[in-house]
Design a protein around this motif. Structure first.
Motif, PDB file in Angstrom:
ATOM      1  N   ALA A 352      17.240 -48.153  49.701  1.00  9.88           N
ATOM      2  CA  ALA A 352      17.379 -49.604  49.557  1.00  9.88           C
ATOM      3  C   ALA A 352      16.179 -50.175  48.818  1.00  9.88           C
ATOM      4  N   SER A 353      16.226 -51.493  48.587  1.00 10.58           N
ATOM      5  CA  SER A 353      15.055 -52.251  48.163  1.00 10.58           C
ATOM      6  C   SER A 353      14.525 -52.985  49.389  1.00 10.58           C
ATOM      7  N   CYS A 354      13.211 -53.112  49.494  1.00 13.05           N
ATOM      8  CA  CYS A 354      12.605 -53.728  50.673  1.00 13.05           C
ATOM      9  C   CYS A 354      12.095 -55.127  50.321  1.00 13.05           C
ATOM     10  N   ALA A 355      12.563 -56.120  51.075  1.00 14.07           N
ATOM     11  CA  ALA A 355      12.149 -57.496  50.798  1.00 14.07           C
ATOM     12  C   ALA A 355      10.659 -57.688  51.022  1.00 14.07           C
ATOM     13  N   ASP A 356      10.058 -56.951  51.977  1.00 12.26           N
ATOM     14  CA  ASP A 356       8.628 -57.090  52.246  1.00 12.26           C
ATOM     15  C   ASP A 356       8.105 -55.812  52.902  1.00 12.26           C
ATOM     16  N   PRO A 357       7.611 -54.833  52.110  1.00 13.33           N
ATOM     17  CA  PRO A 357       7.121 -53.561  52.677  1.00 13.33           C
ATOM     18  C   PRO A 357       5.911 -53.730  53.591  1.00 13.33           C
ATOM     19  N   LEU A 358       5.249 -54.885  53.564  1.00  8.48           N
ATOM     20  CA  LEU A 358       4.054 -55.108  54.382  1.00  8.48           C
ATOM     21  C   LEU A 358       4.344 -55.995  55.593  1.00  8.48           C
ATOM     22  N   GLY A 366       0.759 -55.790  57.407  1.00  6.59           N
ATOM     23  CA  GLY A 366      -0.196 -55.788  56.306  1.00  6.59           C
ATOM     24  C   GLY A 366      -0.404 -54.425  55.678  1.00  6.59           C
ATOM     25  N   LYS A 367       0.206 -53.382  56.273  1.00  9.56           N
ATOM     26  CA  LYS A 367       0.094 -52.039  55.720  1.00  9.56           C
ATOM     27  C   LYS A 367       1.476 -51.553  55.311  1.00  9.56           C
ATOM     28  N   PRO A 368       1.527 -50.625  54.331  1.00 10.40           N
ATOM     29  CA  PRO A 368       2.838 -50.143  53.872  1.00 10.40           C
ATOM     30  C   PRO A 368       3.670 -49.600  55.029  1.00 10.40           C
ATOM     31  N   CYS A 369       4.945 -49.866  55.003  1.00 12.15           N
ATOM     32  CA  CYS A 369       5.852 -49.452  56.084  1.00 12.15           C
ATOM     33  C   CYS A 369       5.915 -47.927  56.162  1.00 12.15           C
ATOM     34  N   PRO A 370       5.698 -47.349  57.345  1.00 13.27           N
ATOM     35  CA  PRO A 370       5.710 -45.882  57.490  1.00 13.27           C
ATOM     36  C   PRO A 370       7.052 -45.320  57.927  1.00 13.27           C
ATOM     37  N   ALA A 371       8.104 -46.143  57.964  1.00 11.73           N
ATOM     38  CA  ALA A 371       9.381 -45.710  58.527  1.00 11.73           C
ATOM     39  C   ALA A 371       9.983 -44.571  57.706  1.00 11.73           C
ATOM     40  N   ARG A 372      10.742 -43.702  58.383  1.00  9.76           N
ATOM     41  CA  ARG A 372      11.457 -42.627  57.708  1.00  9.76           C
ATOM     42  C   ARG A 372      12.578 -43.215  56.853  1.00  9.76           C
ATOM     43  N   PRO A 373      13.069 -42.505  55.846  1.00  9.13           N
ATOM     44  CA  PRO A 373      14.025 -43.078  54.882  1.00  9.13           C
ATOM     45  C   PRO A 373      15.273 -43.669  55.528  1.00  9.13           C
ATOM     46  N   TRP A 374      15.820 -43.023  56.578  1.00  9.17           N
ATOM     47  CA  TRP A 374      17.070 -43.516  57.166  1.00  9.17           C
ATOM     48  C   TRP A 374      16.881 -44.781  57.992  1.00  9.17           C
TER      49      TRP A 374
END
Length: 457
Positions: A352-358, A366-374
């Motif tokens: 997907a595209s992320c509206a706000d990765p932080l 305030g830090k990049p999202c660490p979530a797994r792809p799914w």
């Protein structure tokens, strides 16, 4: 016989059922006992090595302590009878002329008592599953610099996993490798790569392969060790040493506020939430109680987010994005530049595209999202465009491979919600577009950014 506990199957045999963690007193006493044995044996080892430096051939210069140490350093461990046999003596003559040599042998060549101290303390420091620790070899230690080890181990019920060791664990392994170095010089070549090599001159049984052993210790050995060391719990009773409980206790002591990555992640991706809650989230400190409350709040938020329909855009929708989705634009305070990045691919993750990765939905704000792809499949910030069709199909193929290798209950606990959502997302795509995208899917793990333990190979 097997029992279903929290969505997972456990063998109903001693050593395989879930256990509560050790109390604080037992946990501290166990670690202290291991350190004490290691400290004493380490000092005795290097004292014997120093004595060997001043020793000489005992057959020519007499059977002194220094000369016995010299003999064993240069020719390997031996009993009194074996040393006497080299000179043609009987066992009685050897005992009279040489005397006992077990003190020098035990000091120079670590036995099961010393090896267990290192192995148990390594489990205390890392929380690795017992079967993963037992099967470690020297080749599994991948050095990344002078003070960092990337450890690769096999978790019996899943596959290969990896772990970057803490400084304490690295120092412990360095000491063990140095402590057991003399063992590896004299043992059979095929055993030298086993990490937990030890010398057991009295080892016996139908599977005995000589005094050199790298197999896992017997349960009776574990019981004898904890009794000899007097490891007691808060009630003063000698604990029942169970290495699976060491892992459980390690996880219950972790400060979840200092985890790297997502605080929302389960401790073990193979566990259901019920097992995690029953056996790994025992609230033993204020920080851990707060973490449990946060998990409950996050679970409630997950239920609300799962009820929202996925946001899927067609090519026509992209051009009118700001007009068709004013609520999202308003909630996220997106400006024109952010909208352009979102629909133009600059904020693409995997599916997907992320509206706000932080935004901090799945990790620290305030830090990049660490979530797994799914995880993006159920995220309220995810926006699915035609460009993501190929990766969505790759993820769907990954779920299919996981379904084939995991028990149904385990798959549903880990991937079930995401597998249902991906079908909902793909149903909104043009079938002709999906047919074209399917030609680019090779159905392999190489197409998806996975950790070693997530592989389906």
């Amino acid at each position: 016989m097997r029992a279903l506990v929290g969505g997972r199957l456990y063998n109903r045999y001693p050593g395989y059922e879930p256990h509560d963690p050790y109390d604080e007193v037992a946990w501290q006493n166990l670690a202290d006992a291991c350190r004490r044995v290691i400290k004493e044996s380490w000092a005795a080892h290097w004292s014997a090595r120093a004595a060997a430096e001043t020793g000489q051939d005992p057959y020519a210069h007499g059977w002194t302590h220094e000369n016995i140490c010299w003999q064993m350093v240069h020719h390997g461990p031996a009993t009194t009878a074996e040393l006497g046999a080299q000179d043609g003596w009987t066992s009685s003559q050897a005992r009279y002329r040489i005397g006992p040599v077990h003190i020098q042998r035990q000091a120079l060549f670590p036995g099961p008592r010393v090896m267990l101290a290192y192995q148990l303390l390594f489990g205390v420091y890392t929380g690795i599953v017992p079967d993963g620790i037992d099967d470690l070899g020297v080749e599994d230690l991948e050095w990344a610099g002078q003070a960092t080890i990337l450890l690769k181990y096999l978790k019996g019920r899943t596959s290969h996993e990896s772990l970057t060791l803490s400084k304490k664990a690295v120092r412990l392994l360095e000491r063990w490798l140095e402590h057991s170095a003399l063992l590896r010089v004299h043992c059979p070549p095929e055993l030298r790569e086993g990490l937990w090599l030890r010398f057991e001159p009295t080892a016996s049984g139908p599977y005995r392969r000589g005094p050199w052993r790298i197999s896992r210790p017997y349960r009776t050995t574990l019981t004898q060790w904890v009794n000899d060391q007097g490891v007691v719990d808060a009630n003063g009773a000698v604990i029942r040493l169970h290495r699976h409980v060491i892992r459980t206790t390690f996880e219950s002591h972790r400060d979840r506020g200092s985890w790297f990555g997502s605080r929302r992640s389960t401790i073990d991706p193979n566990h259901s939430p019920a097992v995690e809650g029953d056996h790994y989230l025992s609230a033993m400190t204020t920080a851990q109680k707060n973490s449990v409350e946060e998990i409950v709040e996050q679970a409630q938020g997950d239920l609300l987010r799962r009820s929202r329909p996925p946001m899927v855009l067609s090519e026509q929708d992209i051009a009118l994005f700001a007009d068709q989705f004013p609520q999202l634009v308003s909630e996220l305070e997106l400006d024109e530049a952010a909208i352009a990045e979102l629909v133009g691919g600059q904020r693409d993750v995997f599916v997907a595209s992320c509206a706000d990765p932080l935004a901090g939905v799945h990790g620290p704000k305030g830090k990049p999202c660490p979530a797994r792809p799914w995880v993006c499949l159920l995220c309220p910030l995810a926006l699915f465009t035609p460009a993501h069709a190929v990766n969505l199909l790759r993820m769907k193929a990954f779920f299919a491979r996981q379904w084939q290798q995991l028990p149904a209950a385990q798959f549903m606990a880990v991937f079930g919600h995401y597998a249902q959502r991906i079908d909902e997302v793909l149903s909104k795509y043009d079938p002709a577009q999906l047919a074209r995208a399917a030609t680019e899917v090779a159905d392999t793990d190489d197409e998806i950014p996975l950790h070693p333990e997530e592989s389906t190979r």
